[in-house]
Design an enzyme around this catalytic site. Structure first.
Site, PDB file in Angstrom:
ATOM      1  N   ILE A   1      45.214  47.704 -35.513  1.00 57.94           N
ATOM      2  CA  ILE A   1      46.349  46.858 -35.142  1.00 57.94           C
ATOM      3  C   ILE A   1      47.582  47.257 -35.939  1.00 57.94           C
ATOM      4  O   ILE A   1      47.521  47.408 -37.163  1.00 57.94           O
ATOM      5  CB  ILE A   1      46.026  45.368 -35.411  1.00 57.94           C
ATOM      6  N   ASP A   2      48.678  47.439 -35.237  1.00 57.35           N
ATOM      7  CA  ASP A   2      49.966  47.644 -35.892  1.00 57.35           C
ATOM      8  C   ASP A   2      50.459  46.297 -36.415  1.00 57.35           C
ATOM      9  O   ASP A   2      50.293  45.271 -35.750  1.00 57.35           O
ATOM     10  CB  ASP A   2      50.956  48.232 -34.884  1.00 57.35           C
ATOM     11  N   LYS A   3      51.072  46.273 -37.592  1.00 57.68           N
ATOM     12  CA  LYS A   3      51.461  44.987 -38.197  1.00 57.68           C
ATOM     13  C   LYS A   3      52.674  44.359 -37.515  1.00 57.68           C
ATOM     14  O   LYS A   3      52.601  43.246 -36.994  1.00 57.68           O
ATOM     15  CB  LYS A   3      51.757  45.156 -39.693  1.00 57.68           C
TER      16      LYS A   3
ATOM     17  N   THR B   1      52.823  42.648 -33.901  1.00 63.73           N
ATOM     18  CA  THR B   1      51.468  42.369 -33.436  1.00 63.73           C
ATOM     19  C   THR B   1      50.864  41.245 -34.275  1.00 63.73           C
ATOM     20  O   THR B   1      50.517  40.189 -33.775  1.00 63.73           O
ATOM     21  CB  THR B   1      50.597  43.633 -33.522  1.00 63.73           C
TER      22      THR B   1
END
Length: 793
Positions: free
Chosen positions: A479-481, A484
């Site tokens: 997951i990209d921070k 997201t």
């Protein structure tokens, strides 16, 4: 007779109608004809919109082969009182054999199943007609089969209707009742079966045709030439009749077809709901004034007025006015979003409070809503890899069944008790009917269609069935921070200076540099300067340093803004003091940007991107599903660690670039992980494409949606958990359906062949075999439809 003079096209649904018997309405001096009251009502409610849409369909109706797509008039203009040539041009395809395409409805030449439209229309009138026609045939067969069954089976319950007739009259009565059932109600079934033998693509209709015609023609022969029947066929001293078997078999197969068509209509509900979000007309502002035009007539650059309470017609940009817009159909968020001049708006969303004038940017196929509809439609037609197993089985199944039927006849004829041939005939027909592979053919497509539609209602758009199958096996979520896990709108929360610099002066100079950058952190600095009403000077010699920061000259000073590592590489002084003071903020999860003026550290800015409220619960759901969660971010390690600890993330990588994301996903896959990657921008597209399953957050860009296998319309992390649950439930449903189908046929064939006879003296009737066959199809359909109410949260 010249068909063009008596036939015309319904402008609403595109069907061929007879002008002598059709309903009609007049608009601007021209008379139009309709196939049903429903079409007439839709036309009268908005005739201009209907005619514009119909004309566009006619203009674009060219098949892949280059031939015009016409349903009945073969390209000739209709002469019916000025009606323009109109055609739906709808391409239909087989859900099991996607290579089969044709203009208009029909049946698949390979499996015989009903073709379905590649693009589901909002009204779906043409689909409804197919269902209604099949339903009429079914009820007609019921009306005739019930008395036929009562007459034929009466003696079994003590009602001997046959005693009132001679043998010949009794046979003729059954013949009169059975003939319309087999040759009118079941005509489509017979045609499909005969086609299958001509092309040697044997399928379920091959078996149905052989079984019903064998029962009917044998009985007809008995009625016409009773003396020619061998005594080995006789039951109770006379040759048997199987008219009731032929009729009941046809009726039960028609029941299965009706239920299947109805189920397919229901699976298209998600697409129709999406399509109905767009309004039918829009208010276009022209030089001559304002006019109402159908949606199809809007072009890029048109100015449109949207009044309070109306839906945004197409994707565009606000030119003037302000309003709050309900975007829940896209984001799932109930709170409206404020829109002002320059803001983007999306077609299908609801304008609430104010009036705005907008410029059309995305129209027709280029709207977000259309892309979503296309994704759902294509996914519902796609084939899961597990379907390959079904294809292999089906290829050999029908010839095997026919061989089993022949062997059953021979076995009973040679070794069976008297009447041997009667038993042999019943057993062979029963084997043909009970083994129809319709349940096998429905098992995978039905589950995929229903599952994809269920996901669409939750804002989870699945690209194709293969994604569903792979997503079930995923064990790692990357997951990209920013955008997201977080809200994706960082804000400058603190600015600390070193030396004699004032905070407002630092902010003014920094904003001059950052306003030339598109980075979210840069925009946070600009927004803060605007909120403080600062006068921002011009910057020159602007340079963006990839992955590090920016450099420019402002008011005679050289500014360098970015990470500590960048400033260190540029020999900026006093950096150690700034790092020490910034460390506390970084441990709290904030991002720190350093500002150097003339090669000396002047300040650092603390920027925070608040975590979405839904993120903790969403991560908890992913962990409950047994998934490992990995966070990737371009932030410093201390910031990333703080966020990871706060959210309970299993693993994180800090300071990564888009190329680093790609390489990290590649490394995970090399370790044997099944990886899903979630991102929200163009920079994430390479990693999304490399991952086993790419998940695009939000409506995103076209590139992100194309790269991803799953698109979460609302951009909510909870959608990942919903997608994972959907894949698991859908694949479990497919396996259940295949189990029902395989076990049914494995047990059904030996039972129909007479397995129970040596033990219980029972031989399965062809009617019971037909009922069992229909029940297997119904069970698969009902099991697939359970996905419509599956819980994904």
């Amino acid at each position: 007779m010249n068909q063009a003079k008596t036939q015309t096209i319904d402008p609403v649904c595109g069907m061929s109608v007879d002008v002598e018997s059709a309903r009609s309405s007049t608009h601007q001096g021209v008379e139009y004809f309709f196939c049903s009251a429903s079409c007439q009502k839709k036309f009268e409610a908005s005739p201009d919109a209907v005619l514009a849409s119909a004309s566009q369909r006619a203009g674009n109706s060219v098949a892949r082969t280059g031939e015009p797509l016409h349903s009945c008039c073969h390209g000739e203009k209709s002469s019916a009182k000025g009606l323009p040539p109109v055609d739906t041009g709808a391409i239909y395809t087989c859900p099991m054999h996607l290579e089969i395409e044709q203009v208009g409805p029909g049946d698949c030449p390979i499996c015989g199943m009903d073709l379905e439209p590649k693009v589901i229309s909002a009204a779906a009138e043409e689909d409804e007609q197919q269902y209604l026609q099949m339903r009429r045939r079914f009820w007609g067969s019921v009306v005739l089969s019930v008395p036929l069954l009562a007459i034929a089976m009466g003696p079994m319950i003590g009602v001997r209707i046959a005693d009132a007739f001679s043998d010949r009259s009794f046979g003729l009565l059954q013949l009169a009742l059975a003939t319309p059932v087999v040759f009118w109600c079941g005509w489509q079934l017979l045609v499909r079966g005969i086609k299958s033998f001509r092309s040697m693509n044997l399928n379920m209709f091959s078996l149905i045709t052989v079984g019903t015609l064998a029962a009917f023609l044998f009985s007809l022969f008995v009625v016409l030439f009773p003396s020619w029947i061998p005594t080995a066929f006789f039951e109770d001293g006379k040759p048997p009749l199987y008219f009731e078997a032929a009729a009941v078999i046809t009726t039960l197969v028609l029941l299965g077809q009706v239920l299947e068509l109805r189920a397919r209509q229901q699976t298209g509900g998600a697409i129709r709901e999406l399509m109905q979000l767009a309004p039918e007309t829009a208010h276009r502002i022209a030089d001559s004034g304002e006019e109402d035009v159908p949606l199809d007539a809007i072009q890029q650059g048109d100015r449109l007025r949207v009044r309070p309470g109306e839906k945004i017609p197409v994707d565009g940009r606000v030119l003037s006015g302000s309003s709050s817009v309900d975007e829940s159909m896209l984001t799932g968020e109930p709170l409206p979003v404020q829109k002002r001049e320059g803001d983007d708006v999306t077609g299908g969303t609801l304008n609430q409070t104010g009036a705005v004038v907008m410029k059309a940017v995305g129209v027709g196929d280029d709207t977000v809503l259309h892309r979503i509809v296309q994704m759902v439609a294509e996914a519902q037609r796609s084939r899961a890899p597990i379907q390959q197993l079904v294809d292999v089985v089906a290829r050999y199944f029908v010839p095997t069944v026919i061989l089993c039927s022949i062997l059953a006849f021979i076995g009973w004829a040679v070794w069976g008790p008297e009447p041997r041939l009667a038993y042999a005939f019943v057993a062979s027909v029963a084997v043909l009917i009970i083994a129809c592979p319709c349940a096998l053919g429905l098992a995978t497509p039905m589950s995929v269609m229903v599952g994809v539609g269920r996901g669409a209602r939750e804002g989870v758009l699945i690209k194709n069935a293969a994604v569903l199958e792979v997503l079930e096996k995923v064990d790692t979520i990357v997951i990209d921070k920013t955008g997201t896990l977080t809200q994706g709108r960082p804000e400058l929360t603190k600015l600390e200076t070193l030396g004699d610099w004032r905070a407002s002066e630092i902010l003014r100079l920094a904003a001059a540099v950052e306003q030339q950058s598109e980075h979210p952190l840069a925009q946070a600095v600009v927004r803060k300067s605007q909120a403080d009403a600062l006068s921002i000077p011009e910057a020159s010699n602007f340079t963006s340093i990839t992955g590090g920061g920016v450099r420019a000259t402002v008011d005679g000073h050289e500014l360098l803004i970015g990470k500590a590592s960048l400033l260190e590489a540029q020999d900026v002084t006093d950096l150690a003091i700034g790092r020490e003071r910034a460390a506390e903020h970084q441990r709290g999860g904030a991002t720190v940007i350093f500002v150097a003026i003339d090669a000396r550290l002047a300040a650092f800015m603390v920027i925070s991107d608040p975590i979405k409220e839904s993120t903790p619960a969403a991560l908890g759901a992913l962990h409950e599903l047994g998934l490992q969660v990995v966070m990737l971010t371009g932030d410093a390690e201390s910031t990333a660690r703080a966020v990871a600890q706060q959210l309970g993330i299993d693993q994180f990588e800090a300071g990564v670039s888009p190329q680093d994301k790609y390489e990290f996903v590649q490394r995970l896959k090399s370790e044997g992980k099944i990886v899903a990657m979630a991102g929200d921008g163009i920079n994430d597209a390479p990693a999304l494409a490399l991952a086993d399953v790419g998940i695009a957050m939000g409506t995103g860009t076209g590139v992100a949606m194309e790269s991803a296998g799953v698109t979460l319309v609302g951009g909510d992390l909870r959608g990942i958990a919903a997608a994972a649950r959907l894949s698991r439930k859908t694949m479990r449903n497919i396996r259940q359906n295949l189990f029902f189908a395989f076990v049914y046929n494995t047990l059904g064939i030996p039972l129909a062949a007479g397995l129970l006879f040596p033990f219980f003296g029972v031989l399965l009737s062809p009617m019971i075999a037909a009922a069992a066959m229909s029940f297997s199809s119904v069970s698969v359909i009902l099991n697939a439809l359970r996905l419509r109410t599956a819980r994904l949260s």
